[in-house]
Design an enzyme around this catalytic site. Structure first.
Site, PDB file in Angstrom:
ATOM      1  N   HIS A 124     -14.823   1.235  -1.164  1.00 28.86           N
ATOM      2  CA  HIS A 124     -13.725   0.370  -0.696  1.00 28.86           C
ATOM      3  C   HIS A 124     -12.701   1.131   0.118  1.00 28.86           C
ATOM      4  CE1 HIS A 124     -14.586  -2.656  -4.193  1.00 28.86           C
ATOM      5  NE2 HIS A 124     -15.466  -2.736  -3.215  1.00 28.86           N
ATOM      6  N   CYS A 143      -3.613   3.412  21.280  1.00 27.76           N
ATOM      7  CA  CYS A 143      -3.519   2.113  21.981  1.00 27.76           C
ATOM      8  C   CYS A 143      -2.255   2.055  22.837  1.00 27.76           C
ATOM      9  CB  CYS A 143      -3.534   0.972  20.973  1.00 27.76           C
ATOM     10  SG  CYS A 143      -5.152   0.679  20.242  1.00 27.76           S
ATOM     11  N   GLY A 164     -15.069   1.378 -16.477  1.00 26.03           N
ATOM     12  CA  GLY A 164     -13.735   0.886 -16.133  1.00 26.03           C
ATOM     13  C   GLY A 164     -13.706  -0.131 -15.021  1.00 26.03           C
ATOM     14  N   THR A 165     -14.575  -1.147 -15.110  1.00 30.74           N
ATOM     15  CA  THR A 165     -14.553  -2.173 -14.072  1.00 30.74           C
ATOM     16  C   THR A 165     -14.761  -3.552 -14.688  1.00 30.74           C
ATOM     17  OG1 THR A 165     -15.562  -2.935 -11.992  1.00 30.74           O
ATOM     18  CG2 THR A 165     -17.013  -1.797 -13.557  1.00 30.74           C
ATOM     19  N   TYR A 224       0.824  -1.222   0.000  1.00 37.27           N
ATOM     20  CA  TYR A 224       0.000   0.000   0.000  1.00 37.27           C
ATOM     21  C   TYR A 224       0.851   1.262   0.000  1.00 37.27           C
ATOM     22  CZ  TYR A 224      -4.171  -2.741   0.198  1.00 37.27           C
ATOM     23  OH  TYR A 224      -5.165  -3.612  -0.142  1.00 37.27           O
ATOM     24  N   ALA A 248     -12.139   5.336 -21.312  1.00 39.73           N
ATOM     25  CA  ALA A 248     -13.057   6.238 -20.603  1.00 39.73           C
ATOM     26  C   ALA A 248     -12.720   7.706 -20.856  1.00 39.73           C
ATOM     27  CB  ALA A 248     -12.978   5.939 -19.108  1.00 39.73           C
ATOM     28  N   ARG A 279       1.766   2.189  -3.458  1.00 40.76           N
ATOM     29  CA  ARG A 279       0.632   2.808  -4.158  1.00 40.76           C
ATOM     30  C   ARG A 279       0.427   4.241  -3.682  1.00 40.76           C
ATOM     31  NH1 ARG A 279      -4.122  -1.335  -3.430  1.00 40.76           N
ATOM     32  NH2 ARG A 279      -5.328   0.197  -4.619  1.00 40.76           N
ATOM     33  N   ASN A 298     -12.723   2.627  -6.430  1.00 43.47           N
ATOM     34  CA  ASN A 298     -11.345   3.095  -6.384  1.00 43.47           C
ATOM     35  C   ASN A 298     -11.035   3.752  -5.044  1.00 43.47           C
ATOM     36  OD1 ASN A 298     -11.272   2.225  -9.015  1.00 43.47           O
ATOM     37  ND2 ASN A 298     -11.556   4.266  -9.896  1.00 43.47           N
TER      38      ASN A 298
HETATM   39  C1  BV8 Z   1     -18.211  -8.363   0.994  1.00 44.06           C
HETATM   40  C2  BV8 Z   1      -9.528  -2.848  -1.881  1.00 44.06           C
HETATM   41  C3  BV8 Z   1     -19.499  -9.307   2.728  1.00 44.06           C
HETATM   42  C4  BV8 Z   1      -8.194  -3.399  -1.987  1.00 44.06           C
HETATM   43  C5  BV8 Z   1     -10.965  -4.255  -3.079  1.00 44.06           C
HETATM   44  C6  BV8 Z   1     -19.812 -13.914  -4.536  1.00 44.06           C
HETATM   45  C7  BV8 Z   1     -18.972 -14.964  -4.903  1.00 44.06           C
HETATM   46  C8  BV8 Z   1     -17.676 -15.077  -4.390  1.00 44.06           C
HETATM   47  C9  BV8 Z   1     -17.193 -14.114  -3.501  1.00 44.06           C
HETATM   48  C10 BV8 Z   1     -18.018 -13.105  -3.156  1.00 44.06           C
HETATM   49  C11 BV8 Z   1     -19.330 -12.992  -3.635  1.00 44.06           C
HETATM   50  N1  BV8 Z   1     -19.887 -11.891  -3.093  1.00 44.06           N
HETATM   51  C12 BV8 Z   1     -18.981 -11.312  -2.275  1.00 44.06           C
HETATM   52  C13 BV8 Z   1     -17.842 -12.027  -2.325  1.00 44.06           C
HETATM   53  C14 BV8 Z   1     -16.591 -11.771  -1.675  1.00 44.06           C
HETATM   54  C15 BV8 Z   1     -15.782 -10.708  -2.382  1.00 44.06           C
HETATM   55  C16 BV8 Z   1     -15.765 -10.792  -3.867  1.00 44.06           C
HETATM   56  O1  BV8 Z   1     -16.518 -10.084  -4.556  1.00 44.06           O
HETATM   57  N2  BV8 Z   1     -14.884 -11.613  -4.405  1.00 44.06           N
HETATM   58  C17 BV8 Z   1     -14.746 -11.688  -5.844  1.00 44.06           C
HETATM   59  C18 BV8 Z   1     -13.271 -11.847  -6.208  1.00 44.06           C
HETATM   60  C19 BV8 Z   1     -15.603 -12.811  -6.351  1.00 44.06           C
HETATM   61  N3  BV8 Z   1     -16.312  -9.423  -1.984  1.00 44.06           N
HETATM   62  C20 BV8 Z   1     -15.948  -8.925  -0.806  1.00 44.06           C
HETATM   63  O2  BV8 Z   1     -15.256  -9.496  -0.014  1.00 44.06           O
HETATM   64  C21 BV8 Z   1     -16.516  -7.555  -0.478  1.00 44.06           C
HETATM   65  N4  BV8 Z   1     -17.136  -7.627   0.798  1.00 44.06           N
HETATM   66  O3  BV8 Z   1     -18.807  -8.950   0.127  1.00 44.06           O
HETATM   67  O4  BV8 Z   1     -18.544  -8.355   2.301  1.00 44.06           O
HETATM   68  C22 BV8 Z   1     -19.623  -9.053   4.164  1.00 44.06           C
HETATM   69  C23 BV8 Z   1     -20.802  -8.491   4.637  1.00 44.06           C
HETATM   70  C24 BV8 Z   1     -20.919  -8.273   5.986  1.00 44.06           C
HETATM   71  C25 BV8 Z   1     -19.857  -8.574   6.846  1.00 44.06           C
HETATM   72  C26 BV8 Z   1     -18.665  -9.101   6.355  1.00 44.06           C
HETATM   73  C27 BV8 Z   1     -18.540  -9.343   4.987  1.00 44.06           C
HETATM   74  C28 BV8 Z   1     -15.388  -6.535  -0.375  1.00 44.06           C
HETATM   75  C29 BV8 Z   1     -14.735  -6.363  -1.703  1.00 44.06           C
HETATM   76  C30 BV8 Z   1     -13.699  -5.245  -1.618  1.00 44.06           C
HETATM   77  C31 BV8 Z   1     -12.341  -5.822  -1.893  1.00 44.06           C
HETATM   78  N5  BV8 Z   1     -11.396  -4.734  -1.965  1.00 44.06           N
HETATM   79  N6  BV8 Z   1     -10.161  -3.228  -3.081  1.00 44.06           N
HETATM   80  C32 BV8 Z   1      -7.351  -2.448  -2.739  1.00 44.06           C
HETATM   81  O5  BV8 Z   1      -7.865  -1.552  -3.455  1.00 44.06           O
HETATM   82  O6  BV8 Z   1      -6.144  -2.625  -2.590  1.00 44.06           O
HETATM   83  S1  BV8 Z   1     -11.462  -4.892  -4.552  1.00 44.06           S
HETATM   84  C33 BV8 Z   1     -10.456  -4.349  -5.797  1.00 44.06           C
HETATM   85  O7  BV8 Z   1     -11.080  -4.838  -6.989  1.00 44.06           O
HETATM   86  C34 BV8 Z   1     -10.405  -2.848  -5.991  1.00 44.06           C
HETATM   87  O8  BV8 Z   1     -11.228  -2.105  -5.120  1.00 44.06           O
HETATM   88  C35 BV8 Z   1     -10.937  -2.686  -7.389  1.00 44.06           C
HETATM   89  O9  BV8 Z   1     -11.514  -1.469  -7.584  1.00 44.06           O
HETATM   90  C36 BV8 Z   1     -11.903  -3.781  -7.398  1.00 44.06           C
HETATM   91  C37 BV8 Z   1     -12.551  -4.171  -8.664  1.00 44.06           C
HETATM   92  O10 BV8 Z   1     -11.589  -4.162  -9.645  1.00 44.06           O
HETATM   93  P1  BV8 Z   1     -11.828  -3.132 -10.841  1.00 44.06           P
HETATM   94  O11 BV8 Z   1     -11.964  -1.769 -10.272  1.00 44.06           O
HETATM   95  O12 BV8 Z   1     -12.954  -3.638 -11.675  1.00 44.06           O
HETATM   96  O13 BV8 Z   1     -10.437  -3.187 -11.564  1.00 44.06           O
HETATM   97  P2  BV8 Z   1      -9.914  -4.310 -12.572  1.00 44.06           P
HETATM   98  O14 BV8 Z   1      -8.453  -4.097 -12.739  1.00 44.06           O
HETATM   99  O15 BV8 Z   1     -10.425  -5.644 -12.143  1.00 44.06           O
HETATM  100  O16 BV8 Z   1     -10.659  -3.956 -13.950  1.00 44.06           O
HETATM  101  C38 BV8 Z   1     -10.355  -2.744 -14.608  1.00 44.06           C
HETATM  102  C39 BV8 Z   1     -11.233  -2.707 -15.841  1.00 44.06           C
HETATM  103  O17 BV8 Z   1     -11.039  -1.461 -16.496  1.00 44.06           O
HETATM  104  C40 BV8 Z   1     -10.910  -3.790 -16.861  1.00 44.06           C
HETATM  105  O18 BV8 Z   1     -12.120  -4.407 -17.254  1.00 44.06           O
HETATM  106  C41 BV8 Z   1     -10.286  -3.028 -18.028  1.00 44.06           C
HETATM  107  O19 BV8 Z   1     -10.665  -3.575 -19.268  1.00 44.06           O
HETATM  108  C42 BV8 Z   1     -10.887  -1.664 -17.868  1.00 44.06           C
HETATM  109  N7  BV8 Z   1     -10.050  -0.564 -18.353  1.00 44.06           N
HETATM  110  C43 BV8 Z   1      -8.682  -0.465 -18.318  1.00 44.06           C
HETATM  111  N8  BV8 Z   1      -8.310   0.734 -18.828  1.00 44.06           N
HETATM  112  C44 BV8 Z   1      -9.449   1.391 -19.174  1.00 44.06           C
HETATM  113  C45 BV8 Z   1     -10.553   0.568 -18.877  1.00 44.06           C
HETATM  114  N9  BV8 Z   1     -11.827   0.942 -19.123  1.00 44.06           N
HETATM  115  C46 BV8 Z   1     -12.023   2.166 -19.661  1.00 44.06           C
HETATM  116  N10 BV8 Z   1     -11.017   3.015 -19.981  1.00 44.06           N
HETATM  117  C47 BV8 Z   1      -9.723   2.656 -19.758  1.00 44.06           C
HETATM  118  N11 BV8 Z   1      -8.739   3.517 -20.076  1.00 44.06           N
END
Ligand code: BV8
Length: 243
Positions: free
Chosen positions: A112, A145, A190-191, A59, A234, A62, A95
């Site tokens: 997040h 703490c 962008g997700t 982190y 975007a 970043r 983000n």
């Molecule tokens: C929760 C912080 C419950 C870290 C992040 C169902 C099935 C299995 C698992 C789950 C489920 N439901 C929930 C879960 C669990 C999990 C989850 O979703 N897992 C996934 C992998 C399946 N979810 C969680 O744990 C969430 N919490 O559900 O809590 C709960 C309720 C009560 C009590 C306790 C628990 C929490 C999720 C948060 C995780 N933290 N980030 C950090 O940032 O370091 S997630 C991380 O991924 C980032 O936040 C990021 O933003 C996020 C998503 O990624 P994207 O933003 O989409 O980025 P990515 O690179 O993947 O994609 C970029 C896209 O942009 C691409 O498609 C690309 O083509 C495009 N692109 C690129 N350039 C451009 C562009 N588009 C346009 N223009 C461009 N120039």
């Protein structure tokens, strides 16, 4: 084109792709942040408990990169639409880079968390602005703490996998969607549509009869859920998108 009229309530979801043209690496594209890291090692409570120094290193790198980046035309386009729609606009971002706020957006939910804040992993002190808590090899400790005689690690104020998203985010989105009625429109930008609950927002909108648009560099996992999909950068598509 995404038409805006007097009845439009626009809900926007952004992901790492909207910041790509600002020079912020995405998560899952080639050369992305997760390259070389197992997600569960750097973005989960278990990973932090196992190796807090490695997580702080991830982190802190970043945070250091953020000093060299600025909002791009896509961030500014959304700030402009908010100025037009006022409280009929709501921006939900996955983000943690703060670039929407830097571009002037005010109605923003950082679901997040935020990279430039830290919080204590034990006590309930408020999260605080923190750009330099980490010195290589020394995991920062909570001063509150320590004064209470406890050892507690500071952690980035980020929502990790398996943790609930920022409190109040989903109720605020529900309230907005309820108020929108037939004027509800949803734009995702962008997700990769892989992370929940963010990736499920399009389904919430469809269940209410709202129309949905997607702007993405390539077709993500949930592309078929959107009424209109525009593949492109975007920073190029958004400034020309709103009528
Ligand atoms: C929760 C912080 C419950 C870290 C992040 C169902 C099935 C299995 C698992 C789950 C489920 N439901 C929930 C879960 C669990 C999990 C989850 O979703 N897992 C996934 C992998 C399946 N979810 C969680 O744990 C969430 N919490 O559900 O809590 C709960 C309720 C009560 C009590 C306790 C628990 C929490 C999720 C948060 C995780 N933290 N980030 C950090 O940032 O370091 S997630 C991380 O991924 C980032 O936040 C990021 O933003 C996020 C998503 O990624 P994207 O933003 O989409 O980025 P990515 O690179 O993947 O994609 C970029 C896209 O942009 C691409 O498609 C690309 O083509 C495009 N692109 C690129 N350039 C451009 C562009 N588009 C346009 N223009 C461009 N120039």
């Amino acid at each position: 084109m995404l038409p805006l009229d007097a009845s439009t309530y626009l809900l926007v979801l952004t992901g790492a792709g909207i910041s790509a043209e600002s020079g912020v690496p995405t998560f899952r594209d080639a050369g992305g942040l997760w390259e070389g890291h197992a997600v569960e090692d750097v973005a989960s409570p278990a990973g932090f408990a196992r190796d807090p120094l490695m997580v702080w290193q991830f982190y802190s790198e970043r945070r250091a990169n953020m000093t060299a980046v600025a909002p791009n035309a896509a961030h500014h386009a959304l700030a402009e639409v908010e100025r037009r729609l006022g409280d009929r606009f709501l921006l939900v971002t996955q983000n943690v880079d703060g670039l929407h706020t830097a571009a002037g957006s005010e109605r923003v939910i950082e679901m997040h968390g935020n990279l430039m804040r830290s919080r204590c992993s034990v006590c309930d002190r408020a999260p605080f602005e923190d750009r330099t808590a980490y010195r290589r090899g020394v995991a920062p400790m909570c001063g509150v703490c320590q004064r209470a005689g406890r050892d507690a690690l500071l952690r980035p104020d980020i929502v990790w996998f398996g943790e609930a998203i920022v409190a109040g985010a989903l109720p605020r989105i529900e309230t907005f969607v309820d108020a929108a009625g037939a004027g509800l429109r949803f734009l995702a930008v962008g997700t990769s549509g892989l992370v929940y609950p963010a990736a499920g927002l399009v389904d919430v909108v469809r269940a209410r009869g709202g129309r949905s648009w997607l702007v993405n560099a390539d077709a993500p996992a949930n592309a078929r859920s959107f009424d209109t999909v525009t593949l492109g950068a975007a920073g190029k598509v958004l400034p020309e998108m709103f009528a």
